[in-house]
Design a protein around this motif. Structure first.
Motif, PDB file in Angstrom:
ATOM      1  N   ASP A   2     -30.503   7.876  11.362  1.00 41.20           N
ATOM      2  CA  ASP A   2     -29.314   8.586  11.822  1.00 41.20           C
ATOM      3  C   ASP A   2     -28.111   7.659  11.952  1.00 41.20           C
ATOM      4  OD1 ASP A   2     -30.297  11.102  11.803  1.00 41.20           O
ATOM      5  OD2 ASP A   2     -30.455  11.348  13.976  1.00 41.20           O
ATOM      6  N   PHE A   3     -28.360   6.426  12.433  1.00 38.97           N
ATOM      7  CA  PHE A   3     -27.231   5.492  12.496  1.00 38.97           C
ATOM      8  C   PHE A   3     -26.734   5.163  11.099  1.00 38.97           C
ATOM      9  CE2 PHE A   3     -25.610   1.132  12.257  1.00 38.97           C
ATOM     10  CZ  PHE A   3     -24.463   1.294  13.026  1.00 38.97           C
ATOM     11  N   ARG A   4     -27.650   5.048  10.145  1.00 38.23           N
ATOM     12  CA  ARG A   4     -27.254   4.766   8.765  1.00 38.23           C
ATOM     13  C   ARG A   4     -26.322   5.857   8.237  1.00 38.23           C
ATOM     14  NH1 ARG A   4     -31.964   3.829   7.162  1.00 38.23           N
ATOM     15  NH2 ARG A   4     -32.514   5.793   6.143  1.00 38.23           N
ATOM     16  N   ARG A   5     -26.620   7.097   8.554  1.00 39.24           N
ATOM     17  CA  ARG A   5     -25.774   8.200   8.097  1.00 39.24           C
ATOM     18  C   ARG A   5     -24.436   8.216   8.842  1.00 39.24           C
ATOM     19  NH1 ARG A   5     -27.783  11.896   4.725  1.00 39.24           N
ATOM     20  NH2 ARG A   5     -29.980  11.716   4.155  1.00 39.24           N
ATOM     21  N   LEU A   6     -24.474   7.911  10.128  1.00 42.45           N
ATOM     22  CA  LEU A   6     -23.223   7.844  10.869  1.00 42.45           C
ATOM     23  C   LEU A   6     -22.358   6.698  10.356  1.00 42.45           C
ATOM     24  CD1 LEU A   6     -21.996   9.433  13.276  1.00 42.45           C
ATOM     25  CD2 LEU A   6     -22.733   7.551  14.743  1.00 42.45           C
ATOM     26  N   SER A  52     -20.805   7.821   7.117  1.00 45.51           N
ATOM     27  CA  SER A  52     -19.711   8.752   7.368  1.00 45.51           C
ATOM     28  C   SER A  52     -18.459   8.022   7.824  1.00 45.51           C
ATOM     29  CB  SER A  52     -20.143   9.778   8.428  1.00 45.51           C
ATOM     30  OG  SER A  52     -19.070  10.630   8.766  1.00 45.51           O
ATOM     31  N   SER A  53     -18.627   7.085   8.752  1.00 40.38           N
ATOM     32  CA  SER A  53     -17.484   6.334   9.265  1.00 40.38           C
ATOM     33  C   SER A  53     -16.832   5.482   8.183  1.00 40.38           C
ATOM     34  CB  SER A  53     -17.933   5.448  10.427  1.00 40.38           C
ATOM     35  OG  SER A  53     -16.915   4.572  10.832  1.00 40.38           O
ATOM     36  N   THR A  54     -17.658   4.786   7.395  1.00 42.72           N
ATOM     37  CA  THR A  54     -17.129   3.877   6.387  1.00 42.72           C
ATOM     38  C   THR A  54     -16.403   4.620   5.275  1.00 42.72           C
ATOM     39  OG1 THR A  54     -18.930   2.330   6.860  1.00 42.72           O
ATOM     40  CG2 THR A  54     -17.725   2.018   4.793  1.00 42.72           C
ATOM     41  N   THR A  99     -29.000  -8.949  11.489  1.00 38.09           N
ATOM     42  CA  THR A  99     -29.330  -7.986  12.537  1.00 38.09           C
ATOM     43  C   THR A  99     -28.708  -6.636  12.256  1.00 38.09           C
ATOM     44  OG1 THR A  99     -27.459  -8.869  13.793  1.00 38.09           O
ATOM     45  CG2 THR A  99     -29.659  -9.705  14.340  1.00 38.09           C
ATOM     46  N   GLU A 100     -27.455  -6.631  11.746  1.00 37.49           N
ATOM     47  CA  GLU A 100     -26.820  -5.368  11.418  1.00 37.49           C
ATOM     48  C   GLU A 100     -27.502  -4.693  10.231  1.00 37.49           C
ATOM     49  OE1 GLU A 100     -25.271  -7.893  12.562  1.00 37.49           O
ATOM     50  OE2 GLU A 100     -23.668  -7.265  13.916  1.00 37.49           O
ATOM     51  N   ARG A 101     -27.899  -5.479   9.234  1.00 37.17           N
ATOM     52  CA  ARG A 101     -28.594  -4.907   8.086  1.00 37.17           C
ATOM     53  C   ARG A 101     -29.922  -4.295   8.532  1.00 37.17           C
ATOM     54  NH1 ARG A 101     -26.982  -9.690   5.362  1.00 37.17           N
ATOM     55  NH2 ARG A 101     -29.096 -10.510   5.557  1.00 37.17           N
ATOM     56  N   HIS A 102     -30.619  -4.997   9.429  1.00 44.70           N
ATOM     57  CA  HIS A 102     -31.904  -4.497   9.908  1.00 44.70           C
ATOM     58  C   HIS A 102     -31.725  -3.169  10.634  1.00 44.70           C
ATOM     59  CE1 HIS A 102     -35.968  -4.474  11.318  1.00 44.70           C
ATOM     60  NE2 HIS A 102     -35.624  -4.603  12.587  1.00 44.70           N
ATOM     61  N   LEU A 103     -30.687  -3.055  11.441  1.00 43.04           N
ATOM     62  CA  LEU A 103     -30.424  -1.805  12.153  1.00 43.04           C
ATOM     63  C   LEU A 103     -30.148  -0.681  11.163  1.00 43.04           C
ATOM     64  CD1 LEU A 103     -29.901  -0.242  14.782  1.00 43.04           C
ATOM     65  CD2 LEU A 103     -27.525  -1.053  14.683  1.00 43.04           C
ATOM     66  N   LEU A 104     -29.385  -0.953  10.118  1.00 43.74           N
ATOM     67  CA  LEU A 104     -29.084   0.066   9.118  1.00 43.74           C
ATOM     68  C   LEU A 104     -30.340   0.512   8.387  1.00 43.74           C
ATOM     69  CD1 LEU A 104     -25.769  -1.317   7.572  1.00 43.74           C
ATOM     70  CD2 LEU A 104     -26.031   0.807   8.855  1.00 43.74           C
ATOM     71  N   LEU A 105     -31.253  -0.425   8.161  1.00 40.12           N
ATOM     72  CA  LEU A 105     -32.462  -0.089   7.415  1.00 40.12           C
ATOM     73  C   LEU A 105     -33.450   0.742   8.229  1.00 40.12           C
ATOM     74  CD1 LEU A 105     -33.123  -3.472   5.546  1.00 40.12           C
ATOM     75  CD2 LEU A 105     -32.390  -1.310   4.527  1.00 40.12           C
ATOM     76  N   ARG A 106     -33.521   0.479   9.513  1.00 36.87           N
ATOM     77  CA  ARG A 106     -34.575   1.118  10.299  1.00 36.87           C
ATOM     78  C   ARG A 106     -34.121   2.344  11.073  1.00 36.87           C
ATOM     79  NH1 ARG A 106     -33.866  -0.667  15.646  1.00 36.87           N
ATOM     80  NH2 ARG A 106     -32.704  -2.622  15.842  1.00 36.87           N
ATOM     81  N   HIS A 107     -32.830   2.582  11.159  1.00 36.47           N
ATOM     82  CA  HIS A 107     -32.329   3.696  11.982  1.00 36.47           C
ATOM     83  C   HIS A 107     -31.638   4.699  11.061  1.00 36.47           C
ATOM     84  CE1 HIS A 107     -30.614   6.004  15.171  1.00 36.47           C
ATOM     85  NE2 HIS A 107     -30.966   5.153  16.114  1.00 36.47           N
ATOM     86  N   ALA A 126     -24.676  -2.260  16.600  1.00 34.20           N
ATOM     87  CA  ALA A 126     -24.124  -1.097  15.918  1.00 34.20           C
ATOM     88  C   ALA A 126     -22.604  -1.168  15.867  1.00 34.20           C
ATOM     89  CB  ALA A 126     -24.576   0.186  16.621  1.00 34.20           C
ATOM     90  N   ASN A 127     -21.987  -1.527  16.995  1.00 36.57           N
ATOM     91  CA  ASN A 127     -20.534  -1.624  17.024  1.00 36.57           C
ATOM     92  C   ASN A 127     -20.039  -2.713  16.094  1.00 36.57           C
ATOM     93  OD1 ASN A 127     -19.723   0.430  18.874  1.00 36.57           O
ATOM     94  ND2 ASN A 127     -20.576  -0.782  20.547  1.00 36.57           N
TER      95      ASN A 127
END
Length: 441
Positions: free
Chosen positions: A14-18, A21-23, A4-12, A144-145
């Motif tokens: 702006d979240f992927r960039r955030l 940046s955080s990592t 689920t987290e990988r899917h969110l990173l792939l499809r979003h 996301a969290n």
């Protein structure tokens, strides 16, 4: 990382960039936790107290400007704030290897860099916390969290492990150069955000920072649950930073561990953090969230008492790894549970100010802890100082024993009595209203 987290990173996007940046920012900060003390020790022959002062300087801005940073950030567009912070961090860290190669590096420059990057971190983290829920909505926020916490812990592992290896391969100044470029990557990731926002207009009568700060502090210290968590966090951070501020000096000078192995040992703590992030929800479901918090603050942190037994022998090294990994596991798992509790429990209109007030108290003890560790190391010696400071970590849970949480299986999801109705002068650790012991999250 779960699907689920990988899917969110792939499809979003702006979240992927955030997330990137955080990592990368977390990785760079972890490299600095190893490289900066070693730079002071090897290039400037700094004392244990001087090294601890460097650590304190990085956290001092939270004590000085933590309360007002949230109100300021609420009145600005968050992306430009994060870009300025990234640029300041990059340039200030880059100045260290440049000065070292020119032969003009001084302790004052290291101290100034710690202050600058610490100040940038206050504004970056505040802006980041406000921006995230504006980028990710609905059920994706929990995923996301989860992705961010796990990736940040992986970044810590890579930073600590890689930090020691980089110091061994490139020298302390070379390792700081690598850290500078992690901030550059973080800056570029924020620069690529498509999301744009405008600061919300604030009427003149609402421009009262003192009143807004007082409202956040009032809820924080009137509510028995929030107050107990804040005081526990402050006490725990005092102990954690006290021993962490002298940990590198202790392991290199007292335990006889070389810089390459040092990074590996510190990196193993990141494995404990990743395990804590993924175990927290299951632990809360099985034991109850309140009982799980007790286990993670009063039970497993007792293994921290193994840390002062560290030595260059396999047994001494193993005892250190077990103790340190247990502490990191406990901290991350407890933070994961309490973060969810606060998001459910604190009224949305007060959440930002309560978070800032909590951070002011929690992070405010970090520079004090760093100075305490350095002072004890100078006065008593490194190993006695480690014994004293690690004992403070499980002792911090005593605040929770005086809170209404001790009667519950699960933490509540909302205040039983509005905070505004609770008089501050008569507030105590006990809640004035009953909360169901089966309260869910």
């Amino acid at each position: 990382m779960p699907a689920t987290e990988r899917h969110l990173l792939l499809r979003h996007r702006d979240f992927r960039r955030l997330w990137l940046s955080s990592t990368t920012g977390r990785t760079g900060a972890s490299v600095s936790a190893v490289a900066l003390p070693l730079t002071a020790l090897t290039l400037l022959d700094a004392s244990a107290l001087q090294v601890s002062v460097l650590t304190a300087a990085a956290w001092l801005p939270w004590l000085l400007i933590g309360l007002v940073a949230g109100a300021w950030v609420d009145r600005m567009a968050r992306r430009p704030v994060m870009l300025v912070c990234g640029a300041v961090s990059f340039l200030s860290v880059l100045s260290i290897p440049v000065a070292a190669w020119l032969g003009v590096l001084s302790y004052g420059q290291l101290l100034g860099t710690s202050l600058l990057t610490g100040t940038a971190a206050v504004f970056f983290q505040t802006a980041y916390g406000v921006l995230l829920p504006r980028l990710v909505e609905g059920p994706d926020r929990a995923r996301a969290n989860s992705a961010l916490h796990a990736s940040e812990e992986a970044g810590k592992l890579a930073g600590y492990s890689g930090g020691g290896a980089l110091v061994a391969l490139l020298g302390p100044a070379g390792a700081m150069l690598v850290e500078a470029w992690t901030f550059a990557v973080s800056f570029l990731a924020v620069l690529g955000l498509r999301h744009r926002e405008r600061p919300e207009p604030v009427a003149p009568q609402d421009r009262r920072l003192v009143r807004e700060i007082r409202e956040g502090l009032a809820f924080t210290f009137r509510d028995g649950f929030i107050r107990a968590f804040v005081l526990t966090g402050a006490a725990a951070n005092l102990g954690l930073m006290a021993f962490q501020s002298i940990q590198v000096v202790f392991l290199t000078r007292e335990a006889g561990i070389d810089s390459a192995l040092l990074g590996v040992l510190l990196g193993l703590g990141g494995l404990g953090g990743i395990a804590g992030a993924f175990t927290a929800r299951r632990l809360g479901a099985r034991l109850g969230t309140a009982r799980a918090v007790y286990l993670l603050t009063l039970g497993t942190p007792c293994l921290a008492l193994l840390i002062p037994l560290a030595s260059g022998s396999p047994l001494g090294t193993g005892l250190y790894v077990l103790g340190y990994t247990s502490v990191v596991f406990s901290v991350v798992a407890e933070n994961t549970i309490t973060a969810t509790f606060k998001q459910d429990y604190v009224p949305p209109a007060l959440y930002g100010r309560v978070s800032t007030a909590s951070a002011f108290v929690n992070y405010g003890t970090i520079p004090l802890g760093a100075l305490l560790g350095g002072a004890l190391g100078e006065w008593l010696g490194l190993r006695p100082a480690m014994w004293i400071t690690v004992a403070l970590v499980p002792a911090s849970a005593l605040f929770l024993l005086m809170s209404p949480m001790r009667r519950l299986r699960d933490l509540p999801t909302a205040p039983a009595v509005p905070a505004a109705a609770q008089p501050l002068s008569t507030a105590s650790f006990e809640s004035r209203s009953s909360v169901s012991s089966s309260a869910g999250r």
